[in-house]
Write a protein that holds these residues in place. Structure first.
Motif, short mmCIF file in Angstrom:
data_model
loop_
_atom_site.label_atom_id
_atom_site.label_comp_id
_atom_site.label_asym_id
_atom_site.label_seq_id
_atom_site.Cartn_x
_atom_site.Cartn_y
_atom_site.Cartn_z
N TYR A 11 0.83 -1.21 0.00
CA TYR A 11 0.00 0.00 0.00
C TYR A 11 0.87 1.26 0.00
CZ TYR A 11 -3.62 -3.24 1.56
OH TYR A 11 -4.49 -4.29 1.66
N GLY A 13 0.03 5.51 1.01
CA GLY A 13 -0.88 6.58 1.39
C GLY A 13 -0.36 7.90 0.88
N ARG A 31 -2.04 -1.87 5.68
CA ARG A 31 -3.07 -0.95 5.18
C ARG A 31 -3.27 0.21 6.16
NH1 ARG A 31 -8.14 -2.10 1.94
NH2 ARG A 31 -9.50 -0.33 2.39
N ASP A 32 -3.29 -0.09 7.46
CA ASP A 32 -3.50 0.95 8.47
C ASP A 32 -2.38 2.00 8.48
OD1 ASP A 32 -5.89 -0.22 9.26
OD2 ASP A 32 -4.98 -1.32 10.92
N LYS A 35 -2.79 4.16 5.38
CA LYS A 35 -3.91 5.07 5.58
C LYS A 35 -3.50 6.22 6.51
CE LYS A 35 -8.72 5.22 6.94
NZ LYS A 35 -9.80 4.55 7.60
N SER A 38 -1.47 8.74 4.74
CA SER A 38 -2.24 9.55 3.79
C SER A 38 -2.70 10.86 4.43
CB SER A 38 -3.45 8.78 3.26
OG SER A 38 -4.51 8.74 4.19
N LEU A 61 -5.77 6.30 -0.23
CA LEU A 61 -5.12 5.01 0.00
C LEU A 61 -5.04 4.29 -1.34
CD1 LEU A 61 -3.99 2.87 1.96
CD2 LEU A 61 -6.33 2.00 2.16
N GLU A 99 -9.32 3.92 -1.77
CA GLU A 99 -10.33 4.78 -1.17
C GLU A 99 -9.78 6.17 -0.88
OE1 GLU A 99 -11.21 4.23 3.20
OE2 GLU A 99 -9.95 2.45 2.91
N THR A 101 -9.48 8.84 1.98
CA THR A 101 -9.45 8.68 3.44
C THR A 101 -9.81 9.97 4.16
OG1 THR A 101 -7.10 9.22 3.57
CG2 THR A 101 -7.67 6.89 3.25
#
Length: 138
Positions: A11, A13, A31-32, A35, A38, A61, A99, A101
């Motif tokens: 990923y 951000g 992922r967290d 995010k 981001s 993201l 997405e 965020t």
């Protein structure tokens, strides 16, 4: 880097919607974490139970939309990256948007938590991500 499963999802951000990621950019398999990044944080607090930060801006993201091989990345050199959760790319990569965020209350550090983290950083002589980035910029 045999301790890493490179086939897992990667990923990124960002504060911008992207389709390509430049060489030298940060990616992670969390992922967290992506995010959180981001939102442009200068502080990030990670525990087994939560990930909180002081970022305030909305962001994007992305998922890396191609395979990553061990030679495509290297661990980020920042001292807080000892667990190797953040990596720097060695080539340009294709991205897909996952997405847009927004910062949520449960992921935001309180003013008291920020003050305590900054106090601990100062005691240890550490930098925040923002401070380190400013020093590393040309």
């Amino acid at each position: 880097m045999p301790d890493r499963d490179f086939s897992r999802t990667w990923y990124h951000g960002s504060q911008q919607e992207l389709t390509r990621l430049r060489s030298g950019s940060s990616i992670t398999q969390s992922r967290d974490v992506a995010k959180a990044f981001s939102h442009r944080p200068s502080l990030l607090s990670m525990s087994d139970e939560s990930l909180k930060h002081d970022g305030a801006t909305p962001g994007y993201l992305h998922v890396v939309a191609e395979e990553i091989a061990p030679d495509d990345v290297r661990p980020h050199p920042h001292p807080v990256n000892a667990a190797r959760w953040e990596w720097l790319t060695r080539r340009e990569l294709r991205l897909e948007l996952v997405e847009r965020t927004e910062v949520t209350e449960e992921e935001s550090l309180t003013d008291e938590e920020v003050a305590e983290l900054r106090r601990k950083q100062e005691e240890r002589g550490e930098e925040s991500f923002a401070d380190g980035a400013a020093k590393d910029s040309p």
